[in-house]
Design an enzyme around this catalytic site. Structure first.
Site, mmCIF file in Angstrom:
data_model
loop_
_atom_site.group_PDB
_atom_site.id
_atom_site.type_symbol
_atom_site.label_atom_id
_atom_site.label_comp_id
_atom_site.label_asym_id
_atom_site.label_seq_id
_atom_site.Cartn_x
_atom_site.Cartn_y
_atom_site.Cartn_z
ATOM 1 N N GLN A 19 -18.303 -19.945 -108.938
ATOM 2 C CA GLN A 19 -18.137 -18.552 -109.353
ATOM 3 C C GLN A 19 -18.057 -18.428 -110.870
ATOM 4 O O GLN A 19 -18.017 -17.329 -111.403
ATOM 5 C CB GLN A 19 -16.853 -17.979 -108.745
ATOM 6 C CG GLN A 19 -16.872 -17.896 -107.230
ATOM 7 C CD GLN A 19 -15.514 -17.610 -106.640
ATOM 8 O OE1 GLN A 19 -15.074 -18.326 -105.757
ATOM 9 N NE2 GLN A 19 -14.827 -16.583 -107.101
ATOM 10 N N ARG A 44 -9.376 -14.142 -103.101
ATOM 11 C CA ARG A 44 -9.703 -12.708 -103.093
ATOM 12 C C ARG A 44 -8.548 -11.905 -103.680
ATOM 13 O O ARG A 44 -8.028 -10.969 -103.063
ATOM 14 C CB ARG A 44 -10.018 -12.235 -101.669
ATOM 15 C CG ARG A 44 -10.990 -11.053 -101.697
ATOM 16 C CD ARG A 44 -11.700 -10.787 -100.421
ATOM 17 N NE ARG A 44 -12.660 -9.721 -100.665
ATOM 18 C CZ ARG A 44 -13.701 -9.446 -99.915
ATOM 19 N NH1 ARG A 44 -13.944 -10.163 -98.855
ATOM 20 N NH2 ARG A 44 -14.508 -8.457 -100.211
ATOM 21 N N CYS A 45 -8.175 -12.242 -104.910
ATOM 22 C CA CYS A 45 -6.912 -11.762 -105.441
ATOM 23 C C CYS A 45 -6.837 -12.095 -106.920
ATOM 24 O O CYS A 45 -7.344 -13.109 -107.359
ATOM 25 C CB CYS A 45 -5.818 -12.481 -104.659
ATOM 26 S SG CYS A 45 -4.315 -12.891 -105.489
ATOM 27 N N GLU A 65 -11.327 -6.910 -104.105
ATOM 28 C CA GLU A 65 -10.194 -7.582 -103.482
ATOM 29 C C GLU A 65 -9.182 -6.642 -102.851
ATOM 30 O O GLU A 65 -8.258 -7.096 -102.177
ATOM 31 C CB GLU A 65 -9.522 -8.457 -104.538
ATOM 32 C CG GLU A 65 -10.486 -9.543 -105.001
ATOM 33 C CD GLU A 65 -10.077 -10.226 -106.289
ATOM 34 O OE1 GLU A 65 -9.227 -9.671 -107.001
ATOM 35 O OE2 GLU A 65 -10.615 -11.290 -106.570
#
Lengths: 303, 791, 170
Positions: B222, B369-370, B737
Site C-alpha cells: 500500500q 482499516r483504521c 474506513e
C-alpha cells in the site's frame, strides 16, 4: 468438507504446505479395475472420490499417500435411486445432487435438511456422501444422519461385497472399518421416515458444527415407529443417542417423552470447551434442538 | 455555456470504474500473475511453537533436494547484517531467528527453488530442534513476577513492557472525579486480536540486475515509496537504483503497509543468486505471522452529571504488542490516535494512560482499516456510551445527543481539532430511518412474549487523512502526499499520484477531481500509481488518507495547471490575463462571454503556440501537507433479534448515515461503506484469532478466522449528510474506513441491548452464540479471552 | 524421478495438452501451464472460492481438484466468459453495479454466479446470497454483488443471452 482443523491448532502448529507431496496416480475405468488396484496397493493407496476432504489433507501434508486411486472416471457410480427397499446413493453421487433430489426429500427429509448445511454450495458440487462417511471426521455431518436413519455402507473388493452398518463403519476420529483393499461404493438407507430435521449451529456457511443434532422419525397414527437421534461435534465421534431414541420409540410424542429424550441426548453428549463454546453450552444446545425437533414433529407449539 | 460536470464524470458523478475492464476479464495484474525469465520461487519455514530456543537447525537435506538453489537461515542473514530489521515503531524485529523463537509462525528459514512445490518439499526436509520456553500469551502474564523476558536481546530490557504513554489533564480530571454530585460509571472491554486478511496474501518478486545494479521489487504494498526508502536505508542500497512496483492489490486493509521478513530474504536471495525470486505467502503464513490488529484491553471511568452531561473521563489501555513492537503509527503517538476517543462528545476533562506489552504472539499493530488504533477507541467509546446510558437511566440516543459537540472548530479533550459537522442532523435521520421510537415499543412488546429484540447505536467522528507534517511522521518521514499532472497537446491528461489503490478505485475517482478542476472529461484522464520510478513520492493508502491528502494534491496540481492554462488562454484570446474568466472546461473574455477557448485549446497551445516568455508544456506537481485531519461523522444503527434458547442472533435492519463531506463518486463512497461495514459485522459476529495457553494460534486459516459470506452478511441501507471539510480543497473528508471503525459497536450494542434487561452490560467480540447464551444465563459480562485448554 | 502424466483438457473450448505431475493442482495447471492467470489462489483450506472454475459446467474450487482429474473434461475460466468484443451479462452486471473492488475474488464469484444464473435465471436476493455463499469477498460487503447478479438476470431476460454470454472467438 475441508481440513480437519476443528481446534485450528493442527494447521497452526505445523508449517503449512499447500502443495501436495508426490504420489502415483491411477484412474481406473471400472469398479473391478479399481478393486484390483486397491488389492495391489493396499495401505499405500487412498481412494479419491469427491476429494473435498482428501485433497485439503494432502495439500497440508497431513496425508501423503503413495498412490491415489481416482474413481471419478468410473461410469454409473453417481446414482441416487430406490431399490430393494433401500434408498441407494452411489459413491460418486455429489452432495449437489442430494440437495436437489426429490426422491431423497420424499424418503428421508432429514437428509434434505442436513445436506445444505454441509460445507458450502461450491464444495457440495463435488463432495460426496460416501466420501464424507469414509473420511469419518468427527465433525462430519453425514455420519450422524446415517446413524439417525440406520444407514449402511456397501464395501467392494476383489473378495466381493459386504455391507457395514454405519455404527460399525465409523470406528473413531478419521478412522473407519474398511479394509485396506476395500472401496466404499454405496450408502444405503432403509425404508422411509416422514419427519426429519438437522439443526446445526455454525458460525458461517462452510463451518464445522459447534453443535449439530439430527432427528428422524416415522410417525403413524400418533405413534413413533422409528426414531433416530444423533449428534455431531459434541463427542470424540458422531454419536447415536440410543437412550434418547428409546424414550420416544413405540409411544407417542408428548411433553413427557420429549423431555426425557432431550435430557437423554444431552446426557449422552461429551462435548469439549473450546473457542466455539463451552461444554455446558454445547450440552444445553443438544437438549434445545432435540426438544425443538420433537416438538415440531408432534406439532407442539413452543411454550 | 458551461459543461455539465456530471456528464463528463466530474465531482458527484457515479462514474463506473475504469479498473473493472481488466478485473472482470481475468486480466488483473497481481504479483502472482507475473512470470519473469529465470524466476525462482521461495518458501518460508515457520516455527511451530511460540517461545523456544533453537538448539539445532539442519538444512543439509534441503540443500540436497534437486531443484533447490538457496537455503537462507538466520545465521546466513546475520552474515549479511540482515538478521534484524527496524520496525515502524523504532523497535527491532528478527528477520530470521538467530537466538530464540518469539511467536508461533516466526520465520526460521527460507528455501529458494525452481518451483514452489520443490521449495515446499525442501522446507519439509529441514529439521529444527527446539528447547521450549514458557509462553506468554497476554499482558497479565507478561507483567507477572518472574515472567521470562521475551526481549532479552535488547540491552537494558528488564521486563516485558514495550512502552508507556499518557495524555490529558490528570489533575483537573481527578478533581472532577472527586465531586460527590457526579455519578461514576466504569467499564472494562477487550477488543480482541483481529487480522486484516486481504484475500490476496503478501507477495514479492525481487529482481536484481547485476549488470545495471538496478533492483526492481514487485510488491503487493500500500506504500511503495516508503518501502523503497526503507529498503534503501536497511539494505544500504542507493535509492535511485531501487524501483518498487505495486501492481494490482488483492485487498490490503493495512496488512500491506509493513515490511515483512520474507521480503527481506527474497531481496537478499535475488541479489545473491542474481535471478528474480518470487515469494507468495500462504494463508496460514499470512494469518499467523503478518501484522495483526487490535488486542487492546480498555478500562474507562466517566463522571456524569444528573442531566447526562459527561464531565470527565479517565482511561487506561493495555496493549498486547506481540514479540516485537512493530505497530504502524505516527512516531509521536505510542498508541496511535487512540486519544481521538470521545472526540465527537464535548467532555471538559480527560486523562489517559497506555502501556504496551511484549508477548509470545505475532507482532503487528497494523492500522487495520483504521487510522492508527481509532477502530479500537471508537468501539470502546460507543460501547461505553451505551453502558453509561443504561447506568444513569437515560435513552441511549438522547444521552449521546446531550454530549454532542455542536460548535466548530472544536478542540477535543485530548487535543484534536474537529473541523466541521452536524451531528444532530445525522442522528435524527438515522433514528427516523430505523423507526427508533417505534422499535422501542416493539421491543417492549416482544420481551413480554419472550422474544429478545435489541437496538444498537454507534455515533462517532474520527480523524482521517494523516497527517499534517508538524505532528505526523512515520519513522521520520513526514505525512503528506502528492500528485503530478501532465496535459498532452490534444488535451488528454495523465495524473500520477503518490498514493496507491488497494481496490478503492483511485483510477476512477482521482480523474474526477481533475475533471472538476479543469473540465477535461474523466475518460480523457489516465491515472497512474504504484510505481516509484513513475510517480511522485507519497505515503500511500491507509488511514483513509488518499482523498484527504493525494486527493487534495490532485486538486491543487490541477489548479496550478489551470493557472498556467489561463496565461495561454489570454494569449489565444488576445486579452490580458485579468480579463479572462473561468467556467468548467473553458476560459472566456469577461466582457464578451461568447469569446472563449477550451482547456483543450490551451493544452494544444502549450506545445504549439505559447506566448513569448512562457515555458512550453502544460504540467505541474503538488505536494499537499494537510493543515488538519478531516473529521467525517457517522451514525450506525442496527436492530437484532436474539434466539433466547441458543443465543444465535440475526440482524433485522441496518441503517447508516455518513457525513464524509463532499462525495467525489457516490457509488464508490457507498461501496466503501458496504465493505467496511461487512468487516465490522465480521468482527462483531464471528471473526476470531485467539491463542491457547501454549501460544498456539487458533484462527490461522479461513476455517477459523472467518470471512462472512453473502449469506450471513446483512444488507446495509445508507443515507448521507454533507458538511464539506472547510480546509480540504474540494471539501472531502475520506470514507474508506468509517464503516469498519464505527460499525462494530452498533452490532455489539444491539446484541447487548437485547439482553440488557437481564443485567448484561458487555459481551466481548465476537458475539458468538455461545457467548451471548452464557451472558444471558449467568447475567454477567462475558470476557473475550476464554481460558482455552492447552494442547 | 517424478511421475508425469499426459492430459488433454478442454479449457475455454480449446484443447490443452500437457505433461504434468499428478500432484499439480488444477488451479496451478490453469495458471502456470495454460497461462490463464484470471483464476486466483486465495486460501489453503478450500474456503474462499477465488479459484472457482466451471468443471463440465459445474462450479468447483480448482485448488481442491488435481490437474490430472480434468483430463478429458471441459473447464471454463473467467477468460472464457463473454468474448473479446462483448462482455457476458454477469461481467457486465459486475461492472454496472460496482460488484467488485480489488478484483481478486471477482473471477471466482462470477463463475459461480454464471452457473447459478443459467440454472435460475430469475432469482431472489435470498437465493443469490445462498448460491454465492461458497465464495468470499473481503471488499464489497456483497450488497453490490447481489445487485450485479440481479442486473445480469435482467439482462439475460431482455437480451436472451446466456449468463456466460457469447462464445469466445477462436
Amino acid at each position: 468438507m475441508a481440513a480437519p482443523n476443528r481446534s485450528g491448532t493442527l494447521t497452526a502448529a505445523k508449517e503449512v504446505r499447500l502443495y501436495p507431496s508426490r504420489f502415483h496416480y491411477e484412474a481406473p475405468r471400472t469398479i473391478d479395475e479399481a478393486c484390483q488396484m486397491m488389492a495391489y496397493y493396499r495401505d499405500d493407496a487412498k481412494v479419491l472420490s469427491g476429494g473435498m476432504s482428501l485433497i485439503p489433507l494432502m495439500k497440508l501434508r497431513f496425508a501423503s499417500p503413495g498412490t491415489i486411486v481416482d474413481i471419478n472416471n468410473i461410469e454409473g457410480l453417481d446414482y441416487i435411486e430406490e431399490a430393494g427397499g433401500y434408498l441407494r446413493i452411489g459413491a460418486l453421487a455429489r452432495n449437489r445432487a442430494i440437495v436437489r433430489s426429490d426422491l431423497v426429500r420424499s424418503r428421508h427429509p432429514l437428509m434434505s435438511s442436513a445436506c445444505p448445511t454441509i460445507s458450502d454450495p461450491v464444495v457440495r458440487n463435488r463432495g460426496t456422501l460416501v466420501g464424507n462417511c469414509c473420511h469419518s471426521d468427527p465433525q462430519g455431518d453425514w455420519v450422524s444422519v446415517m446413524m439417525c436413519l440406520g444407514g449402511e455402507i456397501v464395501a467392494r473388493s476383489v473378495d466381493g461385497e459386504r455391507v457395514i452398518p454405519i455404527e460399525q463403519f465409523t470406528t473413531g476420529p478419521f478412522s473407519n472399518s474398511l479394509q485396506s483393499h476395500e472401496i466404499a461404493v454405496e450408502a444405503r438407507i432403509p425404508g422411509s421416515t416422514n419427519y426429519g430435521e438437522y439443526h446445526k449451529i455454525e458460525r458461517k456457511v462452510g463451518d464445522f458444527a459447534t453443535v449439530a443434532v439430527g432427528v428422524a422419525l416415522n410417525i403413524a397414527g400418533g405413534s413413533v415407529s422409528h426414531c433416530g437421534i444423533a449428534l455431531t461435534g459434541v463427542a470424540p465421534s458422531n454419536l447415536k443417542c440410543y437412550d434418547a431414541e428409546r424414550a420416544v420409540m413405540g409411544g407417542t410424542l408428548n411433553e413427557g417423552t420429549i423431555e426425557a429424550a432431550a435430557r437423554a441426548a444431552s446426557a449422552a453428549a461429551s462435548p469439549r470447551s473450546d473457542h466455539r463454546g463451552s461444554e455446558e453450552y454445547k450440552r444445553t444446545m443438544v437438549e434445545v434442538f432435540v426438544r425443538r425437533s420433537l416438538r415440531a414433529a408432534a406439532g407442539i407449539r413452543a411454550a | 455555456m458551461a459543461l455539465d460536470e456530471i456528464q463528463i464524470g466530474g465531482l458527484g458523478a457515479s462514474r463506473k470504474r475504469v479498473e473493472d475492464a481488466r478485473f472482470i476479464r481475468g486480466k488483473g495484474n497481481y504479483i502472482d500473475d507475473f512470470k519473469l525469465p529465470g524466476m525462482l520461487h521461495m518458501e518460508t519455514l515457520r516455527a511451530p511453537i511460540a517461545h523456544a530456543r533453537i538448539t539445532s537447525l539442519d538444512t543439509s537435506k534441503a540443500w540436497m533436494t534437486p531443484g533447490v538453489h538457496l537455503v537462507v537461515t538466520g545465521e546466513m542473514a546475520a552474515q549479511h547484517n540482515l538478521a534484524w530489521m527496524p520496525t515502524l515503531s523504532y523497535d527491532t524485529q528478527a528477520v530470521l531467528v538467530t537466538d530464540k523463537v518469539r511467536f508461533q509462525g516466526q520465520e526460521i528459514a527460507c528455501v529458494v527453488a525452481d518451483d514452489p512445490y520443490i521449495a515446499k518439499d525442501a522446507c519439509e526436509a529441514i529439521t529444527v530442534e527446539y528447547d521450549p520456553l514458557p509462553p506468554i500469551v497476554n499482558p497479565q502474564q507478561a507483567l507477572a513476577p518472574g515472567a521470562p523476558i521475551i526481549r532479552d536481546d535488547k540491552a537494558g530490557q528488564t521486563n516485558n513492557i514495550c512502552y508507556t504513554w499518557e495524555v490529558g489533564d490528570k489533575e483537573n480530571t481527578e478533581r472532577v472525579f472527586a465531586d460527590p454530585n457526579l455519578q461514576i460509571v466504569s467499564q472494562d472491554i477487550y477488543y480482541p486480536r483481529t487480522h486484516a486478511c486481504p484475500i490476496e496474501c503478501n507477495a514479492i518478486i525481487s529482481d536484481y540486475n547485476s549488470a545495471t545494479g538496478k533492483l526492481t521489487i514487485y510488491l503487493t504494498t500500500q506504500a511503495p515509496h516508503i518501502i523503497r526508502t526503507a529498503v534503501a536505508l536497511v539494505a544500504e542500497l542507493p535509492e535511485h537504483m531501487i524501483r518498487v512496483i505495486a501492481p494490482d492489490l488483492g485487498g490490503g486493509f493495512g496488512n500491506k503497509v509493513p515490511v515483512y521478513p520474507s521480503y527481506v530474504i527474497a531481496i537478499l536471495a535475488s541479489i545473491l543468486l542474481t535471478r528474480p525470486v518470487k515469494w507468495i505467502e500462504d494463508k496460514t503464513g499470512n494469518l499467523i505471522s503478518s501484522s495483526f490488529a487490535r488486542d487492546i484491553y480498555f478500562h474507562c471511568d466517566a463522571a456524569i452529571r444528573k442531566d447526562g452531561k459527561i464531565q470527565a473521563v479517565r482511561i487506561h489501555a493495555d496493549t498486547d504488542n506481540g514479540g516485537f513492537f512493530s505497530d504502524a503509527q505516527p512516531t509521536k503517538f505510542k498508541i496511535g490516535l487512540f486519544h481521538s476517543i470521545f472526540g465527537c462528545y464535548d467532555i471538559p476533562y480527560g486523562y489517559m494512560t497506555a502501556q504496551g506489552h511484549y508477548t509470545n504472539k505475532a507482532p503487528g499493530g497494523v492500522a487495520y482499516r483504521c487510522s492508527f488504533r481509532i477502530t479500537e477507541s471508537m468501539l470502546f467509546q460507543e460501547r461505553f456510551m451505551q453502558t453509561c446510558a443504561y447506568e444513569i437511566g437515560m435513552d441511549q440516543a438522547e444521552f449521546r445527543r446531550v454530549n454532542f459537540v455542536r460548535e466548530f472548530p472544536h478542540r477535543t479533550t485530548f487535543g484534536f481539532l474537529l473541523d466541521s459537522g452536524d451531528y444532530d442532523k445525522c442522528l435524527d435521520l438515522g433514528l427516523e430511518k430505523i423507526d427508533y421510537y417505534g422499535f422501542l415499543e416493539r421491543q417492549k412488546q416482544a420481551r413480554s412474549q419472550g422474544r429478545l429484540l435489541g437496538i444498537g447505536i454507534s455515533t462517532m467522528s474520527e480523524p482521517l487523512g494523516a497527517g499534517n507534517s508538524r505532528e505526523y511522521d512515520i519513522i521520520g518521514i513526514k505525512m503528506f502526499d502528492s500528485a503530478e499532472l501532465r496535459v498532452h497537446p490534444s488535451g488528454k491528461a495523465v495524473l500520477k499520484i503518490g498514493s496507491k489503490t488497494q481496490g478503492q478505485g483511485h483510477e476512477t475517482t482521482f480523474a474526477q477531481i481533475v475533471t472538476h478542476e479543469l473540465g477535461i472529461p474523466a475518460d480523457d484522464i489516465l491515472v497512474q500509481h504504484g510505481d516509484t520510478d513513475n510517480t511522485p513520492f507519497g505515503m500511500g493508502t491507509y488511514a483513509s488518507r488518499s482523498t484527504p491528502t493525494a486527493g487534495a494534491a490532485t486538486a491543487m496540481v490541477s489548479r496550478k495547471v489551470r493557472a498556467k492554462a489561463k496565461k495561454l488562454a489570454a494569449h489565444l484570446l488576445e486579452v490580458s490575463e485579468e480579463d479572462v474568466e473561468w467556467e468548467l472546461g473553458r476560459f472566456y473574455v469577461r466582457s464578451a462571454p461568447n469569446r472563449g477557448v477550451t482547456i483543450q485549446d490551451c493544452a494544444f497551445a502549450a506545445y504549439t503556440n505559447m506566448p513569448d516568455g512562457l515555458e512550453p508544456g502544460l504540467e505541474n506537481n503538488a505536494y499537499y501537507d494537510p493543515p488538519n485531519m478531516t473529521w467525517p461523522f457517522d451514525v450506525y444503527i442496527t436492530t437484532v433479534e436474539v434466539d433466547p434458547d441458543t443465543g444465535e442472533w440475526d440482524v433485522l435492519k441496518f441503517i447508516g448515515v455518513d457525513d464524509c463531506g463532499v462525495r467525489i463518486n457516490p457509488m464508490i463512497v457507498e461501496a466503501q461503506l458496504h465493505g467496511g461495514l461487512a468487516e465490522a459485522f465480521a468482527m462483531a459476529y464471528h471473526q476470531m484469532i485467539t491463542f491457547d495457553s501454549q501460544g498456539n494460534c487458533i484462527g490461522a486459516n479461513y476455517m477459523d478466522y472467518m470471512i462472512p459470506t453473502a449469506w450471513e452478511t446483512p444488507h446495509f441501507e445508507l443515507y448521507e449528510v454533507v458538511t464539506p471539510s472547510p480546509h480540504h480543497p474540494i471539501g472531502c473528508k475520506g470514507i474508506g474506513e468509517c464503516g469498519c471503525v464505527g460499525g462494530p459497536a452498533a452490532f455489539v450494542n444491539a446484541v447487548v441491548d437485547a439482553i440488557a434487561h437481564l443485567g448484561v452490560r458487555n459481551i466481548d467480540m465476537p458475539c458468538l452464540s455461545s457467548r451471548v447464551w452464557e451472558a444471558m444465563h449467568y447475567k454477567h459480562d462475558v470476557p473475550g479471552t476464554p481460558p482455552l485448554p492447552g494442547t | 524421478m517424478p511421475e508425469f502424466r499426459n492430459v488433454v483438457v478442454t479449457v475455454n473450448e480449446e484443447p490443452r495438452e500437457a505433461e504434468i505431475e499428478p500432484r499439480l493442482l488444477l488451479v496451478h495447471f490453469l495458471r502456470e501451464v495454460c497461462g490463464l492467470t484470471g483464476t486466483h489462489f486465495g486460501c489453503d483450506t478450500t474456503s474462499c472460492g477465488c479459484c472457482t472454475v466451471l468443471f463440465d459446467g459445474v462450479p468447483v474450487k480448482s485448488c481442491t481438484v488435481l490437474g490430472v482429474q480434468a483430463d478429458g473434461h471441459e473447464i471454463i475460466t473467467v477468460e472464457g466468459l463473454g468474448s473479446p468484443s462483448e462482455l457476458s451479462p454477469v461481467q457486465e452486471g459486475f461492472h454496472e453495479e460496482h460488484g467488485l473492488q480489488c478484483g481478486f475474488c471477482t473471477p471466482g464469484m462470477m463463475m459461480t454466479a454464471t452457473a447459478f444464473l443459467d440454472e435460475n435465471p430469475n432469482p431472489t436476493e435470498e437465493e443469490i446470497r445462498w448460491a454465492l455463499s461458497g465464495n468470499n469477498c473481503r471488499c464489497t460487503g456483497y450488497v453490490n454483488i447481489v445487485k450485479a447478479v440481479k442486473w445480469a438476470a435482467k439482462k439475460m431476460a431482455t437480451s436472451g443471452v446466456s449468463a456466460r454470454g457469447a462464445a469466445p472467438i477462436r
